[in-house]
Design a protein around this motif. Structure first.
Motif, short mmCIF file in Angstrom:
data_model
loop_
_atom_site.label_atom_id
_atom_site.label_comp_id
_atom_site.label_asym_id
_atom_site.label_seq_id
_atom_site.Cartn_x
_atom_site.Cartn_y
_atom_site.Cartn_z
N UNK A 1 48.71 64.67 42.74
CA UNK A 1 49.39 65.09 43.96
C UNK A 1 50.62 65.94 43.66
N UNK A 2 51.35 65.56 42.62
CA UNK A 2 52.53 66.36 42.23
C UNK A 2 52.12 67.79 41.86
N UNK A 3 51.01 67.93 41.17
CA UNK A 3 50.53 69.26 40.78
C UNK A 3 50.07 70.05 42.00
N UNK A 4 49.33 69.40 42.89
CA UNK A 4 48.82 70.09 44.09
C UNK A 4 49.96 70.60 44.96
N UNK A 5 51.05 69.87 45.01
CA UNK A 5 52.18 70.27 45.87
C UNK A 5 52.79 71.61 45.48
N UNK A 6 52.63 72.00 44.21
CA UNK A 6 53.25 73.24 43.75
C UNK A 6 52.39 74.47 43.91
N UNK A 7 51.16 74.31 44.38
CA UNK A 7 50.24 75.46 44.49
C UNK A 7 50.47 76.21 45.79
N UNK A 8 50.60 77.52 45.70
CA UNK A 8 50.92 78.33 46.87
C UNK A 8 49.73 79.13 47.39
N UNK A 9 48.67 79.22 46.60
CA UNK A 9 47.49 79.97 47.07
C UNK A 9 46.26 79.53 46.29
N UNK A 10 45.14 79.38 47.02
CA UNK A 10 43.85 79.14 46.37
C UNK A 10 42.80 80.05 47.02
N UNK A 11 41.91 80.56 46.20
CA UNK A 11 40.81 81.39 46.68
C UNK A 11 39.68 80.46 47.11
N UNK A 12 39.44 80.37 48.42
CA UNK A 12 38.48 79.38 48.90
C UNK A 12 37.03 79.72 48.54
N UNK A 13 36.74 80.99 48.30
CA UNK A 13 35.39 81.35 47.87
C UNK A 13 35.10 80.79 46.47
N UNK A 14 36.13 80.82 45.62
CA UNK A 14 35.96 80.22 44.29
C UNK A 14 35.83 78.71 44.41
N UNK A 15 36.64 78.10 45.26
CA UNK A 15 36.54 76.65 45.45
C UNK A 15 35.13 76.26 45.88
N UNK A 16 34.57 76.99 46.86
CA UNK A 16 33.22 76.71 47.33
C UNK A 16 32.21 76.85 46.19
N UNK A 17 32.38 77.90 45.41
CA UNK A 17 31.45 78.14 44.30
C UNK A 17 31.43 76.99 43.33
N UNK A 18 32.60 76.52 42.92
CA UNK A 18 32.67 75.43 41.94
C UNK A 18 32.19 74.11 42.55
N UNK A 19 32.53 73.87 43.80
CA UNK A 19 32.06 72.67 44.47
C UNK A 19 30.54 72.66 44.57
N UNK A 20 29.97 73.81 44.88
CA UNK A 20 28.51 73.89 45.02
C UNK A 20 27.81 73.71 43.68
N UNK A 21 28.44 74.16 42.61
CA UNK A 21 27.83 73.96 41.29
C UNK A 21 27.78 72.47 40.96
N UNK A 22 28.87 71.77 41.22
CA UNK A 22 28.89 70.31 40.98
C UNK A 22 27.97 69.60 41.98
N UNK A 23 28.04 70.03 43.24
CA UNK A 23 27.17 69.49 44.30
C UNK A 23 27.23 67.96 44.37
#
Length: 255
Positions: free
Chosen positions: A159-181
């Motif tokens: 959670x401490x790490x997530x709090x510092x993130x200012x931008x994520x590319x959601x297309x990349x997130x979807x891609x990686x999530x779909x690979x793990x499925x």
């Protein structure tokens, strides 16, 4: 230009690298033994060496450069990638190294290098301005860290790490999530990133996408925290009470 000067251009090197300057393996080993005996070069582990910086008395290789030299497919991942990006709340004495080739954990200079099985070959790049470092991009780091937080880093540090993130590319997130499925991963990623959605500049459509993949199974967000948890019907998750207060107040998850 002598051999030591040539080797100094490599953060880490192998006997094959040294052979490029000596012409044959026998001469390379002779040179290597001479350099080690004079403490101009130190052995990190089998066939991984680094030149000693005479000013600091330490090898020139960083922990991340050592990690990426362990195997041909090694790269920095999970909490160690957050460290590299400057988002970690704590600096661990462990470096998490994903690789297609398995290696045994080992320690050098009080830092333990830990093997993590590589589950995909996407989302990895060579760091700019630093030689010899391969690392997961921010989106892959987030997905991997949420997937494996119970084994790597822990939930509060996540959670401490997530709090510092200012931008994520959601297309990349979807891609990686779909690979793990993995349904439970869609649940955890969707629930957690929904909390930081505005800060990370994620759309409501991305959150809906995660929600569409979760199925009907009820799961615990944090498997160890089964005491004071409440049921979140939207995400079919049992969530620890006061979850996001742990980073605000510096406390622990109450169980």
């Amino acid at each position: 230009m002598d051999v030591l000067t040539k080797l100094a251009k490599y953060p880490v090197f192998t006997i094959d690298d040294l052979m490029k300057f000596t012409g044959n393996k026998k001469t390379a080993y002779t040179q290597l033994n001479r350099l080690i005996k004079r403490d101009w070069v130190r052995k990190v582990r089998k066939n991984i060496y680094s030149v000693v910086n005479p000013t600091t008395g330490q090898i020139v290789a960083t922990r991340y450069q050592i990690a990426c030299a362990i195997t041909d497919t090694a790269y920095i991942s999970h909490h160690s990638a957050f460290e590299y990006y400057g988002l970690a709340n704590q600096i661990f004495y462990e470096v998490y190294v994903s690789s297609e080739t398995k290696f045994n954990h080992f320690e050098y200079e009080h830092v333990t290098y830990k093997y993590v099985a590589s589950r995909m070959d996407e989302g990895i790049f060579e760091a700019k301005n630093t030689t010899g470092i391969r690392i997961t991009d921010m989106e892959r780091t987030v997905v991997d860290s949420i997937k494996d937080f119970n084994k790597i880093g822990g939930f509060e540090e996540l959670l401490n790490c997530l709090e510092g993130i200012q931008y994520l590319d959601e297309n990349k997130l979807k891609r990686y999530l779909d690979i793990y499925n993995i349904q439970g991963l869609y649940q955890r990623v969707g629930y957690l990133l929904d909390h930081y959605r505005k800060e990370m500049q994620l759309s409501k459509e991305f959150i809906k996408y995660c929600k569409s993949k979760i199925g009907k199974s009820r799961r615990y967000l944090v498997s160890e925290a089964k005491g004071n948890s409440f049921y979140n019907r939207e995400w079919e998750l049992m969530v620890p009470e006061g979850l996001f207060e742990i980073t605000d107040q510096g406390g622990d998850i109450r169980v």
